[in-house]
Every structure is written in C-alpha cells, then in structure tokens.
Design a protein around this motif. Sequence first.
Motif, mmCIF file in Angstrom:
data_model
loop_
_atom_site.group_PDB
_atom_site.id
_atom_site.type_symbol
_atom_site.label_atom_id
_atom_site.label_comp_id
_atom_site.label_asym_id
_atom_site.label_seq_id
_atom_site.Cartn_x
_atom_site.Cartn_y
_atom_site.Cartn_z
ATOM 1 N N GLY A 1 0.814 -1.206 0.000
ATOM 2 C CA GLY A 1 0.000 0.000 0.000
ATOM 3 C C GLY A 1 0.847 1.254 0.000
ATOM 4 O O GLY A 1 0.535 2.240 -0.685
ATOM 5 N N LEU A 2 1.928 1.235 0.770
ATOM 6 C CA LEU A 2 2.844 2.379 0.762
ATOM 7 C C LEU A 2 3.432 2.574 -0.630
ATOM 8 O O LEU A 2 3.499 3.700 -1.139
ATOM 9 N N ASP A 3 3.864 1.470 -1.258
ATOM 10 C CA ASP A 3 4.414 1.570 -2.608
ATOM 11 C C ASP A 3 3.373 2.067 -3.601
ATOM 12 O O ASP A 3 3.675 2.861 -4.503
ATOM 13 N N ALA A 4 2.135 1.598 -3.464
ATOM 14 C CA ALA A 4 1.083 1.985 -4.404
ATOM 15 C C ALA A 4 0.830 3.480 -4.377
ATOM 16 O O ALA A 4 0.503 4.084 -5.400
ATOM 17 N N LEU A 5 0.984 4.101 -3.201
ATOM 18 C CA LEU A 5 0.717 5.529 -3.060
ATOM 19 C C LEU A 5 1.990 6.376 -3.095
ATOM 20 O O LEU A 5 1.937 7.580 -2.896
ATOM 21 N N ASN A 6 3.134 5.742 -3.341
ATOM 22 C CA ASN A 6 4.422 6.442 -3.304
ATOM 23 C C ASN A 6 4.688 7.054 -1.927
ATOM 24 O O ASN A 6 5.261 8.143 -1.804
ATOM 25 N N LEU A 7 4.307 6.331 -0.884
ATOM 26 C CA LEU A 7 4.661 6.700 0.492
ATOM 27 C C LEU A 7 5.982 6.024 0.850
ATOM 28 O O LEU A 7 6.228 4.881 0.478
ATOM 29 N N CYS A 8 6.836 6.700 1.577
ATOM 30 C CA CYS A 8 8.173 6.189 1.872
ATOM 31 C C CYS A 8 8.120 5.127 2.970
ATOM 32 O O CYS A 8 7.650 5.396 4.080
ATOM 33 N N VAL A 9 8.619 3.927 2.670
ATOM 34 C CA VAL A 9 8.630 2.870 3.681
ATOM 35 C C VAL A 9 9.587 3.200 4.811
ATOM 36 O O VAL A 9 9.436 2.679 5.933
ATOM 37 N N PHE A 10 10.574 4.066 4.568
ATOM 38 C CA PHE A 10 11.556 4.395 5.597
ATOM 39 C C PHE A 10 11.076 5.504 6.527
ATOM 40 O O PHE A 10 11.823 5.953 7.396
ATOM 41 N N ALA A 11 9.830 5.935 6.333
ATOM 42 C CA ALA A 11 9.224 6.915 7.233
ATOM 43 C C ALA A 11 8.028 6.353 7.975
ATOM 44 O O ALA A 11 7.495 7.005 8.867
ATOM 45 N N SER A 12 7.623 5.117 7.631
ATOM 46 C CA SER A 12 6.267 4.677 7.941
ATOM 47 C C SER A 12 6.193 3.474 8.877
ATOM 48 O O SER A 12 7.188 2.796 9.135
ATOM 49 N N SER A 13 4.973 3.228 9.307
ATOM 50 C CA SER A 13 4.600 2.132 10.199
ATOM 51 C C SER A 13 5.044 0.792 9.607
ATOM 52 O O SER A 13 5.134 0.644 8.386
ATOM 53 N N PRO A 14 5.317 -0.191 10.462
ATOM 54 C CA PRO A 14 5.155 -0.201 11.913
ATOM 55 C C PRO A 14 6.322 0.378 12.718
ATOM 56 O O PRO A 14 6.144 0.683 13.896
ATOM 57 N N THR A 15 7.504 0.517 12.127
ATOM 58 C CA THR A 15 8.689 0.795 12.945
ATOM 59 C C THR A 15 9.168 2.233 12.885
ATOM 60 O O THR A 15 9.996 2.629 13.697
ATOM 61 N N ARG A 16 8.693 3.020 11.932
ATOM 62 C CA ARG A 16 9.132 4.406 11.810
ATOM 63 C C ARG A 16 8.051 5.355 12.317
ATOM 64 O O ARG A 16 6.972 4.933 12.700
ATOM 65 N N PRO A 17 8.310 6.687 12.298
ATOM 66 C CA PRO A 17 7.422 7.617 13.007
ATOM 67 C C PRO A 17 5.999 7.713 12.486
ATOM 68 O O PRO A 17 5.075 7.949 13.268
ATOM 69 N N LEU A 18 5.781 7.601 11.177
ATOM 70 C CA LEU A 18 4.423 7.781 10.654
ATOM 71 C C LEU A 18 3.604 6.524 10.932
ATOM 72 O O LEU A 18 3.696 5.524 10.228
ATOM 73 N N THR A 19 2.782 6.584 11.976
ATOM 74 C CA THR A 19 1.918 5.461 12.332
ATOM 75 C C THR A 19 0.808 5.305 11.302
ATOM 76 O O THR A 19 0.633 6.143 10.410
ATOM 77 N N LEU A 20 0.020 4.254 11.456
ATOM 78 C CA LEU A 20 -1.100 4.042 10.544
ATOM 79 C C LEU A 20 -2.067 5.222 10.565
ATOM 80 O O LEU A 20 -2.582 5.643 9.519
ATOM 81 N N ASP A 21 -2.303 5.772 11.745
ATOM 82 C CA ASP A 21 -3.187 6.936 11.834
ATOM 83 C C ASP A 21 -2.549 8.161 11.178
ATOM 84 O O ASP A 21 -3.242 8.957 10.519
ATOM 85 N N HIS A 22 -1.245 8.340 11.375
ATOM 86 C CA HIS A 22 -0.570 9.464 10.726
ATOM 87 C C HIS A 22 -0.615 9.322 9.207
ATOM 88 O O HIS A 22 -0.803 10.313 8.486
ATOM 89 N N LEU A 23 -0.424 8.113 8.703
ATOM 90 C CA LEU A 23 -0.471 7.902 7.261
ATOM 91 C C LEU A 23 -1.852 8.244 6.704
ATOM 92 O O LEU A 23 -1.964 8.897 5.657
ATOM 93 N N SER A 24 -2.906 7.812 7.393
ATOM 94 C CA SER A 24 -4.260 8.146 6.953
ATOM 95 C C SER A 24 -4.477 9.651 6.958
ATOM 96 O O SER A 24 -5.052 10.219 6.023
ATOM 97 N N ALA A 25 -3.998 10.299 8.017
ATOM 98 C CA ALA A 25 -4.153 11.747 8.110
ATOM 99 C C ALA A 25 -3.341 12.464 7.033
ATOM 100 O O ALA A 25 -3.781 13.491 6.482
ATOM 101 N N LEU A 26 -2.167 11.929 6.720
ATOM 102 C CA LEU A 26 -1.309 12.536 5.705
ATOM 103 C C LEU A 26 -1.981 12.503 4.338
ATOM 104 O O LEU A 26 -2.058 13.526 3.634
ATOM 105 N N VAL A 27 -2.495 11.344 3.953
ATOM 106 C CA VAL A 27 -3.150 11.243 2.642
ATOM 107 C C VAL A 27 -4.407 12.104 2.610
ATOM 108 O O VAL A 27 -4.690 12.796 1.619
ATOM 109 N N THR A 28 -5.159 12.100 3.687
ATOM 110 C CA THR A 28 -6.361 12.932 3.765
ATOM 111 C C THR A 28 -6.013 14.406 3.610
ATOM 112 O O THR A 28 -6.701 15.155 2.900
ATOM 113 N N ALA A 29 -4.930 14.831 4.267
ATOM 114 C CA ALA A 29 -4.538 16.242 4.206
ATOM 115 C C ALA A 29 -4.095 16.657 2.813
ATOM 116 O O ALA A 29 -4.317 17.797 2.397
ATOM 117 N N VAL A 30 -3.471 15.759 2.080
ATOM 118 C CA VAL A 30 -3.036 16.092 0.724
ATOM 119 C C VAL A 30 -4.217 16.112 -0.235
ATOM 120 O O VAL A 30 -4.397 17.055 -1.017
#
Length: 592
Positions: A490-519
């Motif tokens: 899903g991250l790849d499909a949306l061009n979201l960076c895996v090195f910034a994202s859940s589960p182990t990096r700062p952008l949690t699942l909720d942050h990712l949802s909020a990020l896409v919504t905000a854009v």
Amino acid sequence: MPFIVDLTSGNVEKEQYPGEIGGSVLGLRLMAGRTPAGLDPYDPRALLYVAAGVLGGTAAPGLAKAVFLAKSPLTGVAGESHALGPFAAGLRGAGAKALAVTGRAARPSYLLVQDGRVSLHDASELRGLGTAATTDALRARHGQGAHVAAIGPAGENLVRYASVVTDYAYAAGRYGLGAVFGAKNLKAVVCVGESPTESAAEVADPGAIAGLAAYYRDSLATNPLAAIQAGMPGFAGWVGDPPAPGYAAVRNFSVTGAHGLRVPSAADYDGRAVATTGACPGCPNDCLKVYAPPGLAERRTGGLGQEAFLSLGWNLGIDDLDTVLAANARCNDLGLDPVSLGGTLAFAMECAERGLLPGGPAFGDPEALPGLIDDVAGRTGEMGDLLAEGAARAAAKLGPAAAPYAMTVKGAELPCFDPRVQPGIGLGYAIAPGGPRYDALEHDLDFDPVAGLAYSFGEARRIGAEPAPVAGLDAERGRRTARLLRLWSGLDALNLCVFASSPTRPLTLDHLSALVTAVLGREFTLDDLLAAGQARLDAMRAYAIREGGGPDELPARMHEEPVAAGPHEGAVLDRASFELARAAFYEELGWR
C-alpha cells in the motif's frame, strides 16, 4: 492523468483516469491493457511508466518517492523501482504526475517536461556519458533547477540490471529499468518549471501537513530507527559490531560462520561525506546521504543505500570502506544496480573458486572491483558480456553445474539479508510477484518478542501481525508475512516512503491516513491503504502469471545449508515448513 508519449512518432497525449491514485497500480493497468503477452522488454511496443502519482513529490514527510515501472529485462515480470530524493517533486512541479512511454526514438533522445508540456529532444551528444555528466549537460541546457532522471553506459548497453539515477545520487536501482530506457533510445527525463496547478506545495490542508511535519521532526529524537537514519553516518552507514553469522550474505551466502570481515567504525566515514542533508523535499529526516572517498573523480553519485556495503563488500569478501564507497559511486554514475551487480559478481566468484568459470574473478580482491564494474557496464570482453546478463542467465550459459550458485528468485539477485535467519523475509523474497526486494516488508527480527522493537508491536497488531520468535516458520508466519507485505505494498502503491512509515518508523497508521487525507482533501482510512496494497499485489501477480514469470521459490542453498555458528546456528528453511507457510501466505492474499 498520465501523459502518453510515443517516442517513435513523437506524439504526446494526455489521458484522464478519474479516481485513480496514479502510482504503480495505474501503471500496471496500462502495461496489462496496452501491451500483448509475451512481449520482449526491449520491444518498442513495451511500456515504460514514470510517476509521482497523486502524492509523490508533495512537500511533506514521507512523500518524496517516484516510481519507475516496466516489464523487467531481468525477471520478465513487472519491474517496479523507486527513487527517493527531489525528482518526484520536480516531475510535479513541471506539470506532470505520470508519463507512460512507448515506442523507440530514432536517435538517442530525452523527454523534457516543462510547464505542463512534454516534448522530445535529441541527446546524441550525450551517448556514452555517465549519469552525472548527463545531468550536468542537461542542466546547462535547461537551468540548474532542472531535475533529471538519466541512464549511463550500462543502460545504453542493455545490461539487464541497469538502473535509472535521478539528480546525481538517487537511484531507481532494481530490475533493469535503465536497460528499458536504453532500448527506447531514451537517455533521460528532464523536468523544468513550477506549474501553479501541479506545485509540490499544493495540498488540501496545509495546516495538517505542517502539524505532521512538526510531529515527525520531534520523533527524530525518540524513534530509534529514525534517529539512526538522521544521524551520522546514517542508516546505510554500517558501523559497530559485525552482525551475527547468517544475518547478512558473505561470499555469495556460502559462509555463515566465522569470516574475519570487519564493519567500519564511525570514524572511517570522516572526510567522505559529500551531501548529508536536504535530499527529500518536505521531509525532516535526512536518511539519504552521499558518501565517496576523497579524490574520487566523480563523488556526487555516491548516494548510499543500506544494501551497498553488503552487496559490494561482504558478499564479495571485501570489507574496505573506500573500495565499497568508490564502487557504489561508480555504479550510480554508470547506471548499475549495486545489488544485482554484487549478486552477479559473487556468483561468478564462487563459480571461479569451484573451477566452473576459468579466469573468473576471485573473492576478496578489492583492486579488481573497479575494472569488473567497468567491464560489466560496457559489456567489455567475454566476461563483461556474460555478467551483464545477471547471475541466472550466466548460470544457464555456464551449464547445470553452475545453477546452484545463482542466488536469484525469478531471475533477480537476492538482497543481502539472509532469509535463513528471517524466514518472513524469505517468504517475501520468494512470493512478491515483482521479484525479491529487501524493502518490501519489515524484517522478522523487528517483531521478535525478545529482541524486537517493542514500540512497534501495537502498530503491527493493528494489521494482524503479532510478535513471534524470529526462527518460527509455520502457517501463521505465512499469514503474518502476507499482511506486512500488503501494508508495505500500500505504501508503494501511493508512493509513500517505507523508511518513514509504520510499523517501525514515526508515521503510524493513523498518521499515514491523516497525511493522505490532508493532501487529497478526502477521507482516507487504513482500509483504503490496505486495499491499495492488495490491488497492487493482485495486479503484479496477474501480470506475472500472464507473462509466465518464474516460480515462488528460493535457491536450494537456503533449504539445505544451515547457518554454521553464532546465535542463529542451525537456522535453515525446512522445505515442508516453507511450503506450509507459503500456502497460508497465498490464502491470506486470496491467491490460488
């Protein structure tokens, strides 16, 4: 949304696909719908797709990714590679979110994307130049603010694992997309301008983006992996104690006990930094860093990925940092994937050691490495031409006795994290329909109940990936791995960076949802993210089946040669357990 470009005729059209996110899912649909089955990757009718999509290149954390997609000359299935850095923002700023390119130019050419228009220009004088000199020449022509994705001699010479390198240092490395550029006589894509309607700053909710950026910046001090990425020498700068035996490839995955190779110290990187900040617009974390030895002729191409030290170092029996940094920079300038190059050279070295490749290269010979790299990129001599085909094809030419030493899946060389220690990685290598990637899903060790990253367990549980001992290989491992693969897909499909994202990096699942919504200005949920991941995987698998892609199997070594020493001693992928886990993986994704 995409510009449809025919290099043969020079015709350019723009098509609309309402509701599409415009990343690799759209590219896969175009590939499947516009090209016949069985088409050679070098056929002019083959489709090449380059995209920022609706998110990539936006000035926000984790959104600096562009996707490059085509039928891979290495695997024969969909080859998807990603470039971080500023190119995606440059593509959006020039007025494009995606390019779908067919045909073959009559002479070496480049595409210019400027102020919402696409045009084809002669690049005959750039033939033979490295990616850095090509970028210099095109910026001299179109302005120093131009963003350039270029190939080097390796792509022109159709090396099957040639890469595309953006803005000097940021490669789309895997699966031979540079060779597809070369087959189309396409030397580069150049992006110029700042379109007011496609600006990298255009988002639906700038305040929400600013809040997410502030949160991310604060997280650099508290998230362990983000802190390593931001610090020096960075995530790709291997330092400290050597990993446990069996964790990483040594001498073509053949040595899993004592090997005597060292890991650099942090001080070894002193004086070697070329650029360490500001690679990805809008992201506070400077995880992409550029390193090269002092005095190297071209240092700007030393963008260092996490796999470079292992692929060009330990896997070749080399531990000299300057040798590895120089080889990495040379690979990027010539347009070669360091992972496939390292895997192919390691294959050749083991074959030579076993008497199967007389005159072949030897493990542990740093002086020979620069010449080998140049020979492969230029297809120079019989050896260079053989190794430019990749390990699997080279093995087929050498004969059946060489086949066991090609560490490949679907024709692509394995990344250097050993699947015998982390069986989920092994499942991902084997089953991911585009071929093996180390960044297709999070590592098993991160979710071990004892040795793992406990702060990430709650995030992983939200997608059904419960913590589990790293050595376990059973049906539940298969289901857990499929769920992680779906998330990162899903991250790849949306061009979201895996090195910034859940589960182990700062952008949690909720942050990712909020990020896409905000854009985008419309609600986007975790279910939407997982659905995008499933859609991408399904499309890639359907294309692989259509094209008769290779089996979902690992090299026999992973099943037959256990780790020889250390805390993982005895680790090996039992065949029956692997097949059970693979069946559960298929079931989780709804595959038969």
